[in-house]
Write a protein that holds these residues in place. Structure first.
Motif, short mmCIF file in Angstrom:
data_model
loop_
_atom_site.label_atom_id
_atom_site.label_comp_id
_atom_site.label_asym_id
_atom_site.label_seq_id
_atom_site.Cartn_x
_atom_site.Cartn_y
_atom_site.Cartn_z
N ILE A 95 -33.51 -31.81 91.00
CA ILE A 95 -33.35 -33.23 91.34
C ILE A 95 -32.34 -33.39 92.48
CG2 ILE A 95 -34.01 -34.19 89.10
CD1 ILE A 95 -31.02 -34.29 88.38
N ASP A 96 -32.11 -32.30 93.23
CA ASP A 96 -31.08 -32.34 94.28
C ASP A 96 -31.67 -32.36 95.69
OD1 ASP A 96 -32.11 -29.81 94.30
OD2 ASP A 96 -30.21 -28.76 93.98
N ASP A 97 -33.01 -32.63 95.79
CA ASP A 97 -33.70 -32.67 97.09
C ASP A 97 -33.65 -31.32 97.80
OD1 ASP A 97 -34.22 -35.39 96.74
OD2 ASP A 97 -32.28 -35.94 97.62
N GLY A 98 -33.38 -30.27 97.05
CA GLY A 98 -33.38 -28.93 97.64
C GLY A 98 -34.79 -28.35 97.65
N PRO A 99 -34.94 -27.12 98.14
CA PRO A 99 -36.27 -26.49 98.20
C PRO A 99 -36.79 -26.17 96.79
CG PRO A 99 -34.56 -24.92 98.81
CD PRO A 99 -33.89 -26.26 98.69
N ASP A 100 -38.09 -25.95 96.70
CA ASP A 100 -38.67 -25.55 95.42
C ASP A 100 -38.06 -24.22 94.98
OD1 ASP A 100 -40.26 -27.75 95.38
OD2 ASP A 100 -42.04 -26.74 96.21
N ILE A 101 -37.95 -24.05 93.67
CA ILE A 101 -37.40 -22.81 93.12
C ILE A 101 -38.50 -21.76 93.08
CG2 ILE A 101 -36.46 -21.74 91.03
CD1 ILE A 101 -35.13 -24.50 90.46
N VAL A 102 -38.23 -20.62 93.70
CA VAL A 102 -39.17 -19.50 93.65
C VAL A 102 -38.62 -18.50 92.64
CG1 VAL A 102 -40.33 -17.68 94.95
CG2 VAL A 102 -39.75 -19.86 96.08
N PRO A 103 -39.18 -18.49 91.43
CA PRO A 103 -38.57 -17.67 90.36
C PRO A 103 -38.82 -16.19 90.54
CG PRO A 103 -40.57 -18.73 89.55
CD PRO A 103 -40.35 -19.24 90.95
N GLU A 104 -37.82 -15.40 90.14
CA GLU A 104 -38.02 -13.95 90.07
C GLU A 104 -38.79 -13.60 88.80
OE1 GLU A 104 -34.31 -11.85 90.62
OE2 GLU A 104 -33.75 -13.17 92.28
N GLU A 105 -38.58 -14.39 87.77
CA GLU A 105 -39.36 -14.25 86.54
C GLU A 105 -39.28 -15.54 85.73
OE1 GLU A 105 -37.37 -11.66 83.43
OE2 GLU A 105 -36.46 -10.85 85.24
N ARG A 106 -40.10 -15.64 84.70
CA ARG A 106 -40.09 -16.81 83.81
C ARG A 106 -39.75 -16.31 82.41
NH1 ARG A 106 -42.97 -21.19 85.43
NH2 ARG A 106 -43.97 -21.47 83.42
N GLN A 107 -38.69 -16.86 81.83
CA GLN A 107 -38.24 -16.37 80.52
C GLN A 107 -38.38 -17.45 79.45
OE1 GLN A 107 -34.29 -14.72 80.88
NE2 GLN A 107 -35.01 -12.94 81.99
N ASP A 108 -38.74 -17.00 78.25
CA ASP A 108 -38.89 -17.90 77.12
C ASP A 108 -37.56 -18.58 76.81
OD1 ASP A 108 -39.25 -18.96 74.43
OD2 ASP A 108 -41.07 -17.73 74.37
N ILE A 109 -37.55 -19.91 76.62
CA ILE A 109 -36.27 -20.62 76.47
C ILE A 109 -35.63 -20.41 75.10
CG2 ILE A 109 -36.96 -22.41 78.11
CD1 ILE A 109 -37.06 -24.29 75.58
N VAL A 110 -36.39 -19.90 74.13
CA VAL A 110 -35.80 -19.68 72.80
C VAL A 110 -34.85 -18.49 72.84
CG1 VAL A 110 -36.28 -19.14 70.38
CG2 VAL A 110 -37.76 -20.73 71.62
N GLY A 111 -35.13 -17.53 73.71
CA GLY A 111 -34.24 -16.37 73.84
C GLY A 111 -34.38 -15.43 72.66
N GLU A 112 -33.87 -14.22 72.84
CA GLU A 112 -33.90 -13.23 71.76
C GLU A 112 -32.51 -13.13 71.14
OE1 GLU A 112 -35.38 -9.53 73.12
OE2 GLU A 112 -37.18 -10.39 74.02
N ALA A 113 -32.45 -13.08 69.85
CA ALA A 113 -31.15 -12.93 69.17
C ALA A 113 -30.53 -11.60 69.57
CB ALA A 113 -31.33 -13.00 67.66
N ILE A 114 -29.21 -11.62 69.79
CA ILE A 114 -28.51 -10.38 70.11
C ILE A 114 -28.33 -9.58 68.83
CG2 ILE A 114 -26.40 -9.36 71.06
CD1 ILE A 114 -25.94 -11.91 72.64
N ASN A 115 -28.80 -8.35 68.82
CA ASN A 115 -28.62 -7.48 67.66
C ASN A 115 -27.13 -7.31 67.39
OD1 ASN A 115 -28.32 -5.27 65.95
ND2 ASN A 115 -30.12 -4.22 66.76
N PRO A 116 -26.65 -7.65 66.18
CA PRO A 116 -25.21 -7.53 65.89
C PRO A 116 -24.64 -6.16 66.22
CG PRO A 116 -26.32 -8.65 64.08
CD PRO A 116 -27.40 -8.17 65.02
N PHE A 117 -25.43 -5.10 66.02
CA PHE A 117 -24.95 -3.76 66.31
C PHE A 117 -24.73 -3.56 67.81
CE2 PHE A 117 -25.66 0.76 67.27
CZ PHE A 117 -24.68 1.34 66.47
N SER A 118 -25.49 -4.30 68.62
CA SER A 118 -25.40 -4.15 70.08
C SER A 118 -24.30 -5.01 70.69
CB SER A 118 -26.74 -4.53 70.73
OG SER A 118 -27.76 -3.71 70.23
N ARG A 119 -23.70 -5.88 69.90
CA ARG A 119 -22.67 -6.75 70.46
C ARG A 119 -21.39 -5.99 70.77
NH1 ARG A 119 -22.90 -12.39 70.13
NH2 ARG A 119 -24.70 -13.23 69.03
#
Length: 472
Positions: A95-119
């Motif tokens: 909404i800033d009148d800037g250029p269109d975003i050209v994504p490097e990738e598209r990621q699911d917005i829910v995200g993956e839980a971080i494995n507690p062991f990996s934290r």
């Protein structure tokens, strides 16, 4: 892609439609209104032959003649490093009148839980430049530390100050001036007014903070359903920058109360059985899905630190929103109406505030060797001064001993010199601790029982105590 014209009911932000094949939970939906407008939605519930859809842009203009298309995938955020410096709406569109975003990738917005062991355990200090936080309730990289405030208090000014000033001193020392490129701020605003949005943007642009920030703006007149998506879009962007581009990301979410109100509104439209004070019973789980996306991962350079801001209804800390937030997060910063009415800025009350990870992020090699002891002694002396204020109201100041009067003076100076710094001053940790020593030097050495004697010999200012005695 099959198209349906089978809408049976419209209730608030929800649309119900009949289908003749299975539809996935959380699947994205396009609804075309009779006048040609296309609205996006998401499947909330699916059962045999019937789906309920929450519409992001609101249900105005949708009727039984509208067509429904199921896209076959969940909501994804287009992510790229070029998002830094951009302003997006609550659905992730520029909404800033800037250029269109050209994504490097598209990621699911829910995200993956971080494995507690990996934290990785959070241990590195983040300097906010605010003494009440850095000195007394230290923020650690990978922590989630909320700000509890009330309506009418300057929590947004505090949020902007942190967004402007926050740095990772360790990185700055290692990399010289390159630190700015390694530290990013994701600012997610939910349900704020247009006036607040203008203030945020003016500050970001004036101070240059926008260059290292991504801003998501959901305004008060935007649909409530969009509000439930905004923090997830913000955190998906944060995860990409942190774990794929090695940034240290600070995520500021304001106002989580508006987010929870949106959950309640959608729950009521779905005719769910309400929980405490009408909020959905799953609100704890829902908030945890947001807050637990902070942290560090072993083997990864980047980190995500969260500062969610919420306004406590009626300044009630037992309200379900602050109550559940307190269970999930690692402390809280309390913005106090009494300090605000006295003109103290930022009006942070350090006594009920807490950072549970502070002890692991301070000390020699991180902040300064005397940090822990100074903080403990400041807490003890300020609490003592607060008790003496209550006593003065009963017996008068003349009835107090010299030491009690010193504690009273200490409490006043602590608020006027340590807490008070305005919203523009940026104090480094050395400056904060030096002010702490100036104040502690008002008190006799023998009451500084929480500080190591070697540190007292090194930092205690004998002249300050002598001046106090002379003044008495």
């Amino acid at each position: 892609m099959k198209e349906y014209k089978t809408i049976t009911e419209i209730s608030g932000p929800l649309v119900f439609a009949e289908v003749d094949e299975p539809v996935g939970y959380d699947e994205i939906v396009e609804i075309e209104t009779p006048d040609g407008e296309t609205k996006r939605g998401q499947v909330l519930e699916t059962s045999d032959g019937l789906v309920s859809i929450q519409v992001f842009e609101g249900t105005d203009g949708i009727d039984r003649n509208a067509s429904v298309r199921f896209i076959g995938e969940t909501l994804k955020m287009p992510v790229t490093e070029d998002l830094l410096g951009r302003v997006l709406d609550g659905s992730g569109r520029p909404i800033d009148d800037g250029p269109d975003i050209v994504p490097e990738e598209r990621q699911d917005i829910v995200g993956e839980a971080i494995n507690p062991f990996s934290r990785e355990y959070p241990e590195e200090f983040i300097q906010t430049g605010v003494s009440a936080i850095d000195g007394m309730n230290t923020l650690v990289r990978g922590q989630k530390l909320p700000i509890f405030s009330s309506a009418g208090l300057p929590h947004n000014d505090l949020a902007l100050q942190i967004a402007r000033q926050a740095t990772v001193p360790e990185e700055a020392e290692d990399e010289g001036d390159d630190d700015d490129s390694e530290f990013a701020v994701i600012f997610g605003a939910m349900g704020i007014t247009q006036e607040e949005a203008n203030e945020f943007m003016d500050d970001f642009e004036r101070t240059g903070a926008l260059e290292r920030s991504v801003v998501f703006m959901n305004l008060a007149d935007d649909p409530a359903v969009e509000r439930t998506v905004t923090p997830r879009l913000a955190l998906t962007t944060a995860e990409y920058l942190a774990f794929e581009k090695d940034y240290h990301v600070l995520v500021i979410l304001t106002d989580m109360t508006n987010y929870c109100e949106a959950l309640r509104e959608i729950g009521a439209a779905r005719e769910e059985v309400p929980g405490r004070r009408g909020y959905p019973g799953y609100m704890y789980t829902d908030l945890a899905q947001i807050y637990e996306r902070a942290g560090r991962i072993k083997g990864e350079e980047g980190s995500i630190t969260q500062i969610p801001i919420l306004t406590m209804p009626s300044n009630d800390i037992t309200h379900p929103i602050p109550d559940l937030t307190g269970y999930i997060t690692e402390g809280q910063i309390i913005v106090d109406p009494d300090l605000n009415s006295q003109g103290v800025t930022p009006p942070v009350n350090v006594l009920p505030s807490l950072s549970r990870l502070m002890d692991d992020g301070i000390g020699e090699g991180l902040t300064r060797e005397d940090h822990g002891d100074v903080s403990d002694q400041l807490y003890a002396a300020y609490a003592e001064g607060e008790d003496k204020r209550d006593l003065v109201n009963i017996v008068g100041r003349e009835a107090l001993s010299d030491l009690d009067n010193k504690y009273l003076d200490f409490a006043d100076r602590f608020e006027d010199e340590f807490i008070e710094q305005g919203f523009k001053q940026n104090r480094d940790i050395d400056g904060t601790l030096d002010i702490g020593w100036d104040l502690l030097s008002m008190l006799p050495k023998d009451v500084l029982s929480r500080i190591d004697e070697d540190l007292i010999d090194e930092h205690y200012d004998e002249d300050a105590e002598a001046e106090e005695v002379t003044a008495d």
